[in-house]
Write a protein that holds these residues in place. Sequence first.
Motif, PDB file in Angstrom:
ATOM      1  N   LEU A 136      -6.510  -4.659  -8.205  1.00 27.90           N
ATOM      2  CA  LEU A 136      -7.384  -3.594  -7.713  1.00 27.90           C
ATOM      3  C   LEU A 136      -6.633  -2.556  -6.886  1.00 27.90           C
ATOM      4  O   LEU A 136      -7.158  -1.487  -6.596  1.00 27.90           O
ATOM      5  N   ASN A 137      -5.401  -2.891  -6.491  1.00 30.35           N
ATOM      6  CA  ASN A 137      -4.571  -1.974  -5.730  1.00 30.35           C
ATOM      7  C   ASN A 137      -5.250  -1.487  -4.445  1.00 30.35           C
ATOM      8  O   ASN A 137      -5.220  -0.302  -4.117  1.00 30.35           O
ATOM      9  N   LEU A 138      -5.918  -2.378  -3.744  1.00 28.73           N
ATOM     10  CA  LEU A 138      -6.666  -2.001  -2.543  1.00 28.73           C
ATOM     11  C   LEU A 138      -5.888  -2.248  -1.259  1.00 28.73           C
ATOM     12  O   LEU A 138      -5.999  -1.485  -0.307  1.00 28.73           O
ATOM     13  N   THR A 139      -5.137  -3.329  -1.205  1.00 34.77           N
ATOM     14  CA  THR A 139      -4.462  -3.676   0.041  1.00 34.77           C
ATOM     15  C   THR A 139      -2.968  -3.836  -0.199  1.00 34.77           C
ATOM     16  O   THR A 139      -2.537  -4.134  -1.311  1.00 34.77           O
ATOM     17  N   PRO A 140      -2.181  -3.611   0.861  1.00 33.26           N
ATOM     18  CA  PRO A 140      -0.734  -3.797   0.724  1.00 33.26           C
ATOM     19  C   PRO A 140      -0.373  -5.278   0.570  1.00 33.26           C
ATOM     20  O   PRO A 140      -1.166  -6.162   0.883  1.00 33.26           O
ATOM     21  N   VAL A 141       0.822  -5.533   0.069  1.00 32.58           N
ATOM     22  CA  VAL A 141       1.221  -6.901  -0.251  1.00 32.58           C
ATOM     23  C   VAL A 141       1.829  -7.620   0.948  1.00 32.58           C
ATOM     24  O   VAL A 141       1.625  -8.815   1.117  1.00 32.58           O
ATOM     25  N   SER A 142       2.556  -6.892   1.790  1.00 33.76           N
ATOM     26  CA  SER A 142       3.261  -7.615   2.841  1.00 33.76           C
ATOM     27  C   SER A 142       3.495  -6.740   4.071  1.00 33.76           C
ATOM     28  O   SER A 142       3.320  -5.519   4.028  1.00 33.76           O
ATOM     29  N   GLY A 143       3.885  -7.389   5.161  1.00 35.29           N
ATOM     30  CA  GLY A 143       4.216  -6.692   6.396  1.00 35.29           C
ATOM     31  C   GLY A 143       2.996  -6.410   7.249  1.00 35.29           C
ATOM     32  O   GLY A 143       1.880  -6.814   6.926  1.00 35.29           O
ATOM     33  N   ARG A 144       3.239  -5.684   8.376  1.00 32.07           N
ATOM     34  CA  ARG A 144       2.151  -5.426   9.307  1.00 32.07           C
ATOM     35  C   ARG A 144       1.679  -3.978   9.252  1.00 32.07           C
ATOM     36  O   ARG A 144       0.574  -3.656   9.671  1.00 32.07           O
ATOM     37  N   ILE A 145       2.551  -3.058   8.764  1.00 30.99           N
ATOM     38  CA  ILE A 145       2.165  -1.641   8.725  1.00 30.99           C
ATOM     39  C   ILE A 145       3.081  -0.929   7.739  1.00 30.99           C
ATOM     40  O   ILE A 145       4.169  -1.422   7.435  1.00 30.99           O
ATOM     41  N   ASP A 146       2.623   0.199   7.197  1.00 27.82           N
ATOM     42  CA  ASP A 146       3.460   0.963   6.277  1.00 27.82           C
ATOM     43  C   ASP A 146       4.721   1.420   6.988  1.00 27.82           C
ATOM     44  O   ASP A 146       4.712   1.756   8.172  1.00 27.82           O
ATOM     45  N   LEU A 147       5.827   1.469   6.206  1.00 22.02           N
ATOM     46  CA  LEU A 147       7.109   1.775   6.828  1.00 22.02           C
ATOM     47  C   LEU A 147       7.225   3.226   7.272  1.00 22.02           C
ATOM     48  O   LEU A 147       8.138   3.569   8.013  1.00 22.02           O
ATOM     49  N   LEU A 148       6.274   4.084   6.852  1.00 22.79           N
ATOM     50  CA  LEU A 148       6.429   5.491   7.228  1.00 22.79           C
ATOM     51  C   LEU A 148       5.954   5.774   8.648  1.00 22.79           C
ATOM     52  O   LEU A 148       6.094   6.878   9.140  1.00 22.79           O
ATOM     53  N   TYR A 149       5.370   4.778   9.295  1.00 25.18           N
ATOM     54  CA  TYR A 149       4.926   5.002  10.667  1.00 25.18           C
ATOM     55  C   TYR A 149       5.963   4.471  11.658  1.00 25.18           C
ATOM     56  O   TYR A 149       6.460   3.352  11.499  1.00 25.18           O
TER      57      TYR A 149
ATOM     58  N   HIS B  70      -3.337  -3.970   6.381  1.00 26.35           N
ATOM     59  CA  HIS B  70      -2.317  -5.020   6.291  1.00 26.35           C
ATOM     60  C   HIS B  70      -2.824  -6.347   6.831  1.00 26.35           C
ATOM     61  O   HIS B  70      -2.342  -7.400   6.448  1.00 26.35           O
ATOM     62  N   LEU B  71      -3.764  -6.253   7.762  1.00 27.40           N
ATOM     63  CA  LEU B  71      -4.207  -7.466   8.466  1.00 27.40           C
ATOM     64  C   LEU B  71      -5.301  -8.216   7.703  1.00 27.40           C
ATOM     65  O   LEU B  71      -5.453  -9.425   7.859  1.00 27.40           O
ATOM     66  N   ILE B  72      -6.066  -7.502   6.861  1.00 34.13           N
ATOM     67  CA  ILE B  72      -7.270  -8.106   6.267  1.00 34.13           C
ATOM     68  C   ILE B  72      -6.966  -9.376   5.456  1.00 34.13           C
ATOM     69  O   ILE B  72      -7.469 -10.457   5.774  1.00 34.13           O
ATOM     70  N   LEU B  73      -6.121  -9.228   4.434  1.00 36.43           N
ATOM     71  CA  LEU B  73      -5.895 -10.387   3.560  1.00 36.43           C
ATOM     72  C   LEU B  73      -5.311 -11.590   4.300  1.00 36.43           C
ATOM     73  O   LEU B  73      -5.843 -12.704   4.178  1.00 36.43           O
ATOM     74  N   PRO B  74      -4.250 -11.408   5.093  1.00 40.82           N
ATOM     75  CA  PRO B  74      -3.729 -12.583   5.813  1.00 40.82           C
ATOM     76  C   PRO B  74      -4.778 -13.245   6.707  1.00 40.82           C
ATOM     77  O   PRO B  74      -4.859 -14.477   6.753  1.00 40.82           O
TER      78      PRO B  74
END
Lengths: 335, 301
Positions: free
Chosen positions: A160-173, A201-205
């Motif tokens: 569904l491409n809704l949530t990121p796969v890993s980490g705590r935040i996008d690397l651009l921030y 990033h937090l939802i799935l974990p």
Amino acid sequence: MLRYIFGKLLYLVPTFLGITIVAFGMIRLLPGDPVIMLAGERGVTPERHAELLAMLGMDKPIWEQYFIYVWNLLHGDFGISFSSKESVLTEFFARFPATLELGLCAMIIAVIVGIPVGVFAAIKRGSWFDQVSMTGALVGYSMPIFWWGLLLIMLFSVFLNLTPVSGRIDLLYFFDTPTGFMLIDSWLSGEKGAFASAVSHLILPSVVLSTIPLAVIARQTRSAMLEVLNEDYVRTARAKGLSPWRVIGLHTLRNALIPVVTTIGLQVSVIITGAVLTENIFSWPGIGKWMVDAVWRRDYFVIQGGLILICVNVMIVNLLVDVLYALINPRIRYS
Amino acid sequence: MFNANPAAANQRVEDRSILLEFWHYFKQNKGAVLGLAVFVLIVLTALFADFIAPFHYDVTLSELRKLPPAFQSGGDARFWLGTDAIGRDILSRLIYGARYSLFIGLVVVIISMILGVIFGLISGFLGGPVDTLIMRVMDIILSIPSILLALTIIAILQQGIFSAIVAIAVIYQPHFVRLTRAAVLAEKNREYVIASRLAGAGRLRLMIKTILPNCMAPIIVQGTLSFSNAILDIAALGFLGQGVQPPNPEWGTMLAEAREFITSAWWIVTFPGLAILITVLAINLVGDGLRDALDPKMKRS
């Protein structure tokens, strides 16, 4: 009450010492030469060998080594990571907020979903809701959560491409992290989209980590409610003509929640075990991942120090739960 | 048939009636019966893996890599659940994998149960400083989160099945100690125990022949619970790369190898976990049924 807390604190001292013995003994039980196993240096001269042994503090009698070890622990010296050369305590506190944030979110989900589900399942005993939710709880309780995490990634991130796969935040921030809690720091940073990124990033974990506690809490709440619903005082409250909500909210739930508080306290250990797995799946930079990486590298001082620090945290939380339990249940306080 | 020993015959009739009564209560729980059926099926699959599995778990057909399951387009009817990244039949590996989970789970439960019951009996029966010491040690073990303790033990003993078994058995044993001790304390001063002591029974006899049989119900229920948890833990350790090592087809280890294919081959990721879930669920259903059937409070007689 103070006496009760003090008594509980005293009780923790032998447990703490026991854990230090386990952690201390762990290093001594390692097979082979400690210089090779701990300092990672092979084929050294006898002089260098003796020097390293002295550096590790292993040239003294064993009881003296233990006292030095505990003395150092009490002064915050948990040893040096053998791969990063940083102090174990520093490494621990750099990663601890990530795990705390994840664990708290998981616990909040488990409680705010688990308790209502358990309550409604008990009130509507035998209904389709009861059957579906309790079947769900049994499945959740039996769930290998590392697989559950992979399934959710496949569904929500890949398909569904809704949530990121890993980490705590996008690397651009990029922003300062004064609290270590990504949700708060990203909010404070004021950068556009940073908070949303942290949440996604937090939802799935959190959902993965909450699965087992949620199932346990729902089951426990249901059975505690069923027990209380049969009590005489609940029948009296009903007979007095109180509204059903009042009967359930005031007379039933309050008493049913007492054993549930204990259950919630017991889930802390489950959350930490779960965090080890969840952090590994989602590359979440917390203490669970740190510990597993240390086991892979056989970084024994990290394993040793991490074990003690995590146990101390579990002990503190259990103490808080005991105090909370005594606060809501006067029968414990005065016995 | 003529029986020379009427006492033994009576005993046998009594044992049978207890079993029948137990079955009477157990079968009222439909979920438990279903769980038992599935569990028996899994056990049979594991035992007869050599005859059931279409391939040996090591057979690698490198030209047939990442084949989807037979029911999906592009699948091959010979590989019901598809093949993995290097061309091994997933179904066959799952069938052989059942052996690891069941065997390790069983050994863990037996070791932790025997040790736990022994310590629990000693602790409850002797009391005093021995009791305090044993219970303190158990408190310490219980205060360490289970996977961390297991990882630590494995880091010391080195990877492998043996280390994993020792590690998980150490973690589970305190539960049995606590249960046995509580049951012994409850039974110790009952009249039948005092009568037996007055009749001259020694300590060992009192512990094992008189008290223990009356404490078995909660221990058995805890046993099934530990069994399912042990299967989850061994899979988790395999998943973290610290349990059974590849190429052995342990379910958790298979999942660890499958991780990189979550974007390309869903079946490699899905089926090993499903096998774990179904097995654990079946055992937990049986456990729930056992608890209801063995707990006298729940019986509505």
